[in-house]
Design a protein around this motif. Structure first.
Motif, PDB file in Angstrom:
ATOM      1  N   VAL A  46       5.650 -49.915 -33.456  1.00 32.61           N
ATOM      2  CA  VAL A  46       4.586 -49.404 -34.335  1.00 32.61           C
ATOM      3  C   VAL A  46       3.913 -48.196 -33.684  1.00 32.61           C
ATOM      4  N   LEU A  47       3.596 -48.352 -32.394  1.00 39.52           N
ATOM      5  CA  LEU A  47       2.911 -47.279 -31.663  1.00 39.52           C
ATOM      6  C   LEU A  47       3.790 -46.030 -31.592  1.00 39.52           C
ATOM      7  N   ILE A  48       5.065 -46.204 -31.286  1.00 41.17           N
ATOM      8  CA  ILE A  48       5.995 -45.070 -31.219  1.00 41.17           C
ATOM      9  C   ILE A  48       6.092 -44.405 -32.603  1.00 41.17           C
ATOM     10  N   GLY A  49       6.149 -45.241 -33.643  1.00 38.63           N
ATOM     11  CA  GLY A  49       6.169 -44.712 -35.014  1.00 38.63           C
ATOM     12  C   GLY A  49       4.951 -43.855 -35.304  1.00 38.63           C
ATOM     13  N   LEU A  50       3.771 -44.357 -34.917  1.00 37.61           N
ATOM     14  CA  LEU A  50       2.526 -43.612 -35.151  1.00 37.61           C
ATOM     15  C   LEU A  50       2.522 -42.289 -34.396  1.00 37.61           C
ATOM     16  N   ILE A  51       3.024 -42.307 -33.156  1.00 37.42           N
ATOM     17  CA  ILE A  51       3.060 -41.078 -32.361  1.00 37.42           C
ATOM     18  C   ILE A  51       3.954 -40.049 -33.041  1.00 37.42           C
ATOM     19  N   ILE A  52       5.134 -40.488 -33.472  1.00 42.36           N
ATOM     20  CA  ILE A  52       6.096 -39.566 -34.097  1.00 42.36           C
ATOM     21  C   ILE A  52       5.535 -38.992 -35.399  1.00 42.36           C
ATOM     22  N   GLY A  54       2.485 -38.849 -36.248  1.00 41.38           N
ATOM     23  CA  GLY A  54       1.284 -38.074 -35.942  1.00 41.38           C
ATOM     24  C   GLY A  54       0.073 -38.547 -36.710  1.00 41.38           C
ATOM     25  N   LYS A  55       0.145 -39.744 -37.269  1.00 44.08           N
ATOM     26  CA  LYS A  55      -0.984 -40.299 -38.023  1.00 44.08           C
ATOM     27  C   LYS A  55      -1.975 -40.900 -37.025  1.00 44.08           C
ATOM     28  N   ASP A  56      -3.193 -40.454 -37.106  1.00 45.27           N
ATOM     29  CA  ASP A  56      -4.223 -40.902 -36.168  1.00 45.27           C
ATOM     30  C   ASP A  56      -4.762 -42.273 -36.587  1.00 45.27           C
ATOM     31  N   PRO A  57      -4.393 -43.345 -35.856  1.00 45.92           N
ATOM     32  CA  PRO A  57      -4.848 -44.678 -36.258  1.00 45.92           C
ATOM     33  C   PRO A  57      -6.361 -44.860 -36.049  1.00 45.92           C
ATOM     34  N   PHE A  58      -6.959 -44.044 -35.178  1.00 45.33           N
ATOM     35  CA  PHE A  58      -8.383 -44.193 -34.876  1.00 45.33           C
ATOM     36  C   PHE A  58      -9.246 -43.715 -36.040  1.00 45.33           C
ATOM     37  N   ALA A  59      -8.768 -42.672 -36.736  1.00 46.63           N
ATOM     38  CA  ALA A  59      -9.498 -42.143 -37.897  1.00 46.63           C
ATOM     39  C   ALA A  59      -9.634 -43.218 -38.966  1.00 46.63           C
ATOM     40  N   PHE A  60      -8.602 -44.067 -39.077  1.00 45.19           N
ATOM     41  CA  PHE A  60      -8.599 -45.166 -40.040  1.00 45.19           C
ATOM     42  C   PHE A  60      -9.770 -46.119 -39.809  1.00 45.19           C
ATOM     43  N   PHE A  61     -10.125 -46.309 -38.539  1.00 39.67           N
ATOM     44  CA  PHE A  61     -11.260 -47.188 -38.187  1.00 39.67           C
ATOM     45  C   PHE A  61     -12.549 -46.394 -38.028  1.00 39.67           C
ATOM     46  N   GLU A  74       0.536 -33.929 -28.304  1.00 42.95           N
ATOM     47  CA  GLU A  74       1.062 -32.663 -27.770  1.00 42.95           C
ATOM     48  C   GLU A  74       2.375 -32.896 -27.015  1.00 42.95           C
ATOM     49  N   ASN A  75       2.581 -34.099 -26.517  1.00 45.23           N
ATOM     50  CA  ASN A  75       3.789 -34.428 -25.732  1.00 45.23           C
ATOM     51  C   ASN A  75       4.459 -35.671 -26.314  1.00 45.23           C
ATOM     52  N   LYS A  76       4.932 -35.543 -27.551  1.00 43.47           N
ATOM     53  CA  LYS A  76       5.443 -36.728 -28.269  1.00 43.47           C
ATOM     54  C   LYS A  76       6.581 -37.436 -27.541  1.00 43.47           C
ATOM     55  N   VAL A  77       7.525 -36.654 -27.023  1.00 45.92           N
ATOM     56  CA  VAL A  77       8.684 -37.268 -26.357  1.00 45.92           C
ATOM     57  C   VAL A  77       8.225 -38.069 -25.130  1.00 45.92           C
ATOM     58  N   TYR A  78       7.381 -37.441 -24.307  1.00 46.60           N
ATOM     59  CA  TYR A  78       6.867 -38.140 -23.116  1.00 46.60           C
ATOM     60  C   TYR A  78       6.079 -39.382 -23.506  1.00 46.60           C
TER      61      TYR A  78
END
Length: 146
Positions: A46-52, A54-61, A74-78
């Motif tokens: 789930v976390l990797i999906g969100l990073i890829i 680029g949806k900010d889960p914090f804005a949701f809360f 800024e460093n999605k692959v890393y």
């Protein structure tokens, strides 16, 4: 590491006692650790999906995204690799019991779970020698009829 140590033990034991039966089985960890590991295996994806995405889960809360999230964008692959490897490390830790149990003729002769450590090669050979002598002695004793 640990696995290589165990393989080395097995090699030495089977050379010294060709007729000994060595069985290895996986000890299941406690349920809480199994649950943590299975939660992590889903959470990681789930976390990797969100990073890829680029949806900010914090804005949701309605929260401010922490700087590590900014860095992750800024460093999605890393970031994905870090999540993946860290999660796997914790999952492996949860699933590993480090059990090393030795039984001879169904009699337990060593338990890493109880003793907390692997026996030294000398200890192991001595334990097995003693057990073998004991067994030979028992078998050679005359059986008394009652």
């Amino acid at each position: 590491g640990y696995r290589r140590g165990v393989e080395e033990y097995m090699r030495v034991i089977s050379q010294r006692y060709p007729d000994i039966r060595i069985e290895g089985e996986n000890y299941l960890p406690q349920p809480i650790y199994r649950h943590i590991a299975s939660f992590l295996s889903v959470f990681k994806l789930v976390l990797i999906g969100l990073i890829i995405v680029g949806k900010d889960p914090f804005a949701f809360f309605g929260m401010q995204a922490p700087s590590i999230w900014q860095w992750g964008q800024e460093n999605k692959v890393y970031a994905c690799m870090m999540v993946f490897f860290l999660s796997n490390m914790i999952e492996n830790q949860c699933m590993s019991t480090g059990a090393f149990e030795i039984t001879l003729n169904d009699v337990p002769v060593w338990s890493k779970l109880e003793s907390g450590h692997l026996p030294s090669m000398q200890q192991l050979v001595q334990i097995l020698d003693n057990e073998m002598k004991l067994n030979v002695h028992m078998e050679s004793m005359p059986h008394h009829r009652s």
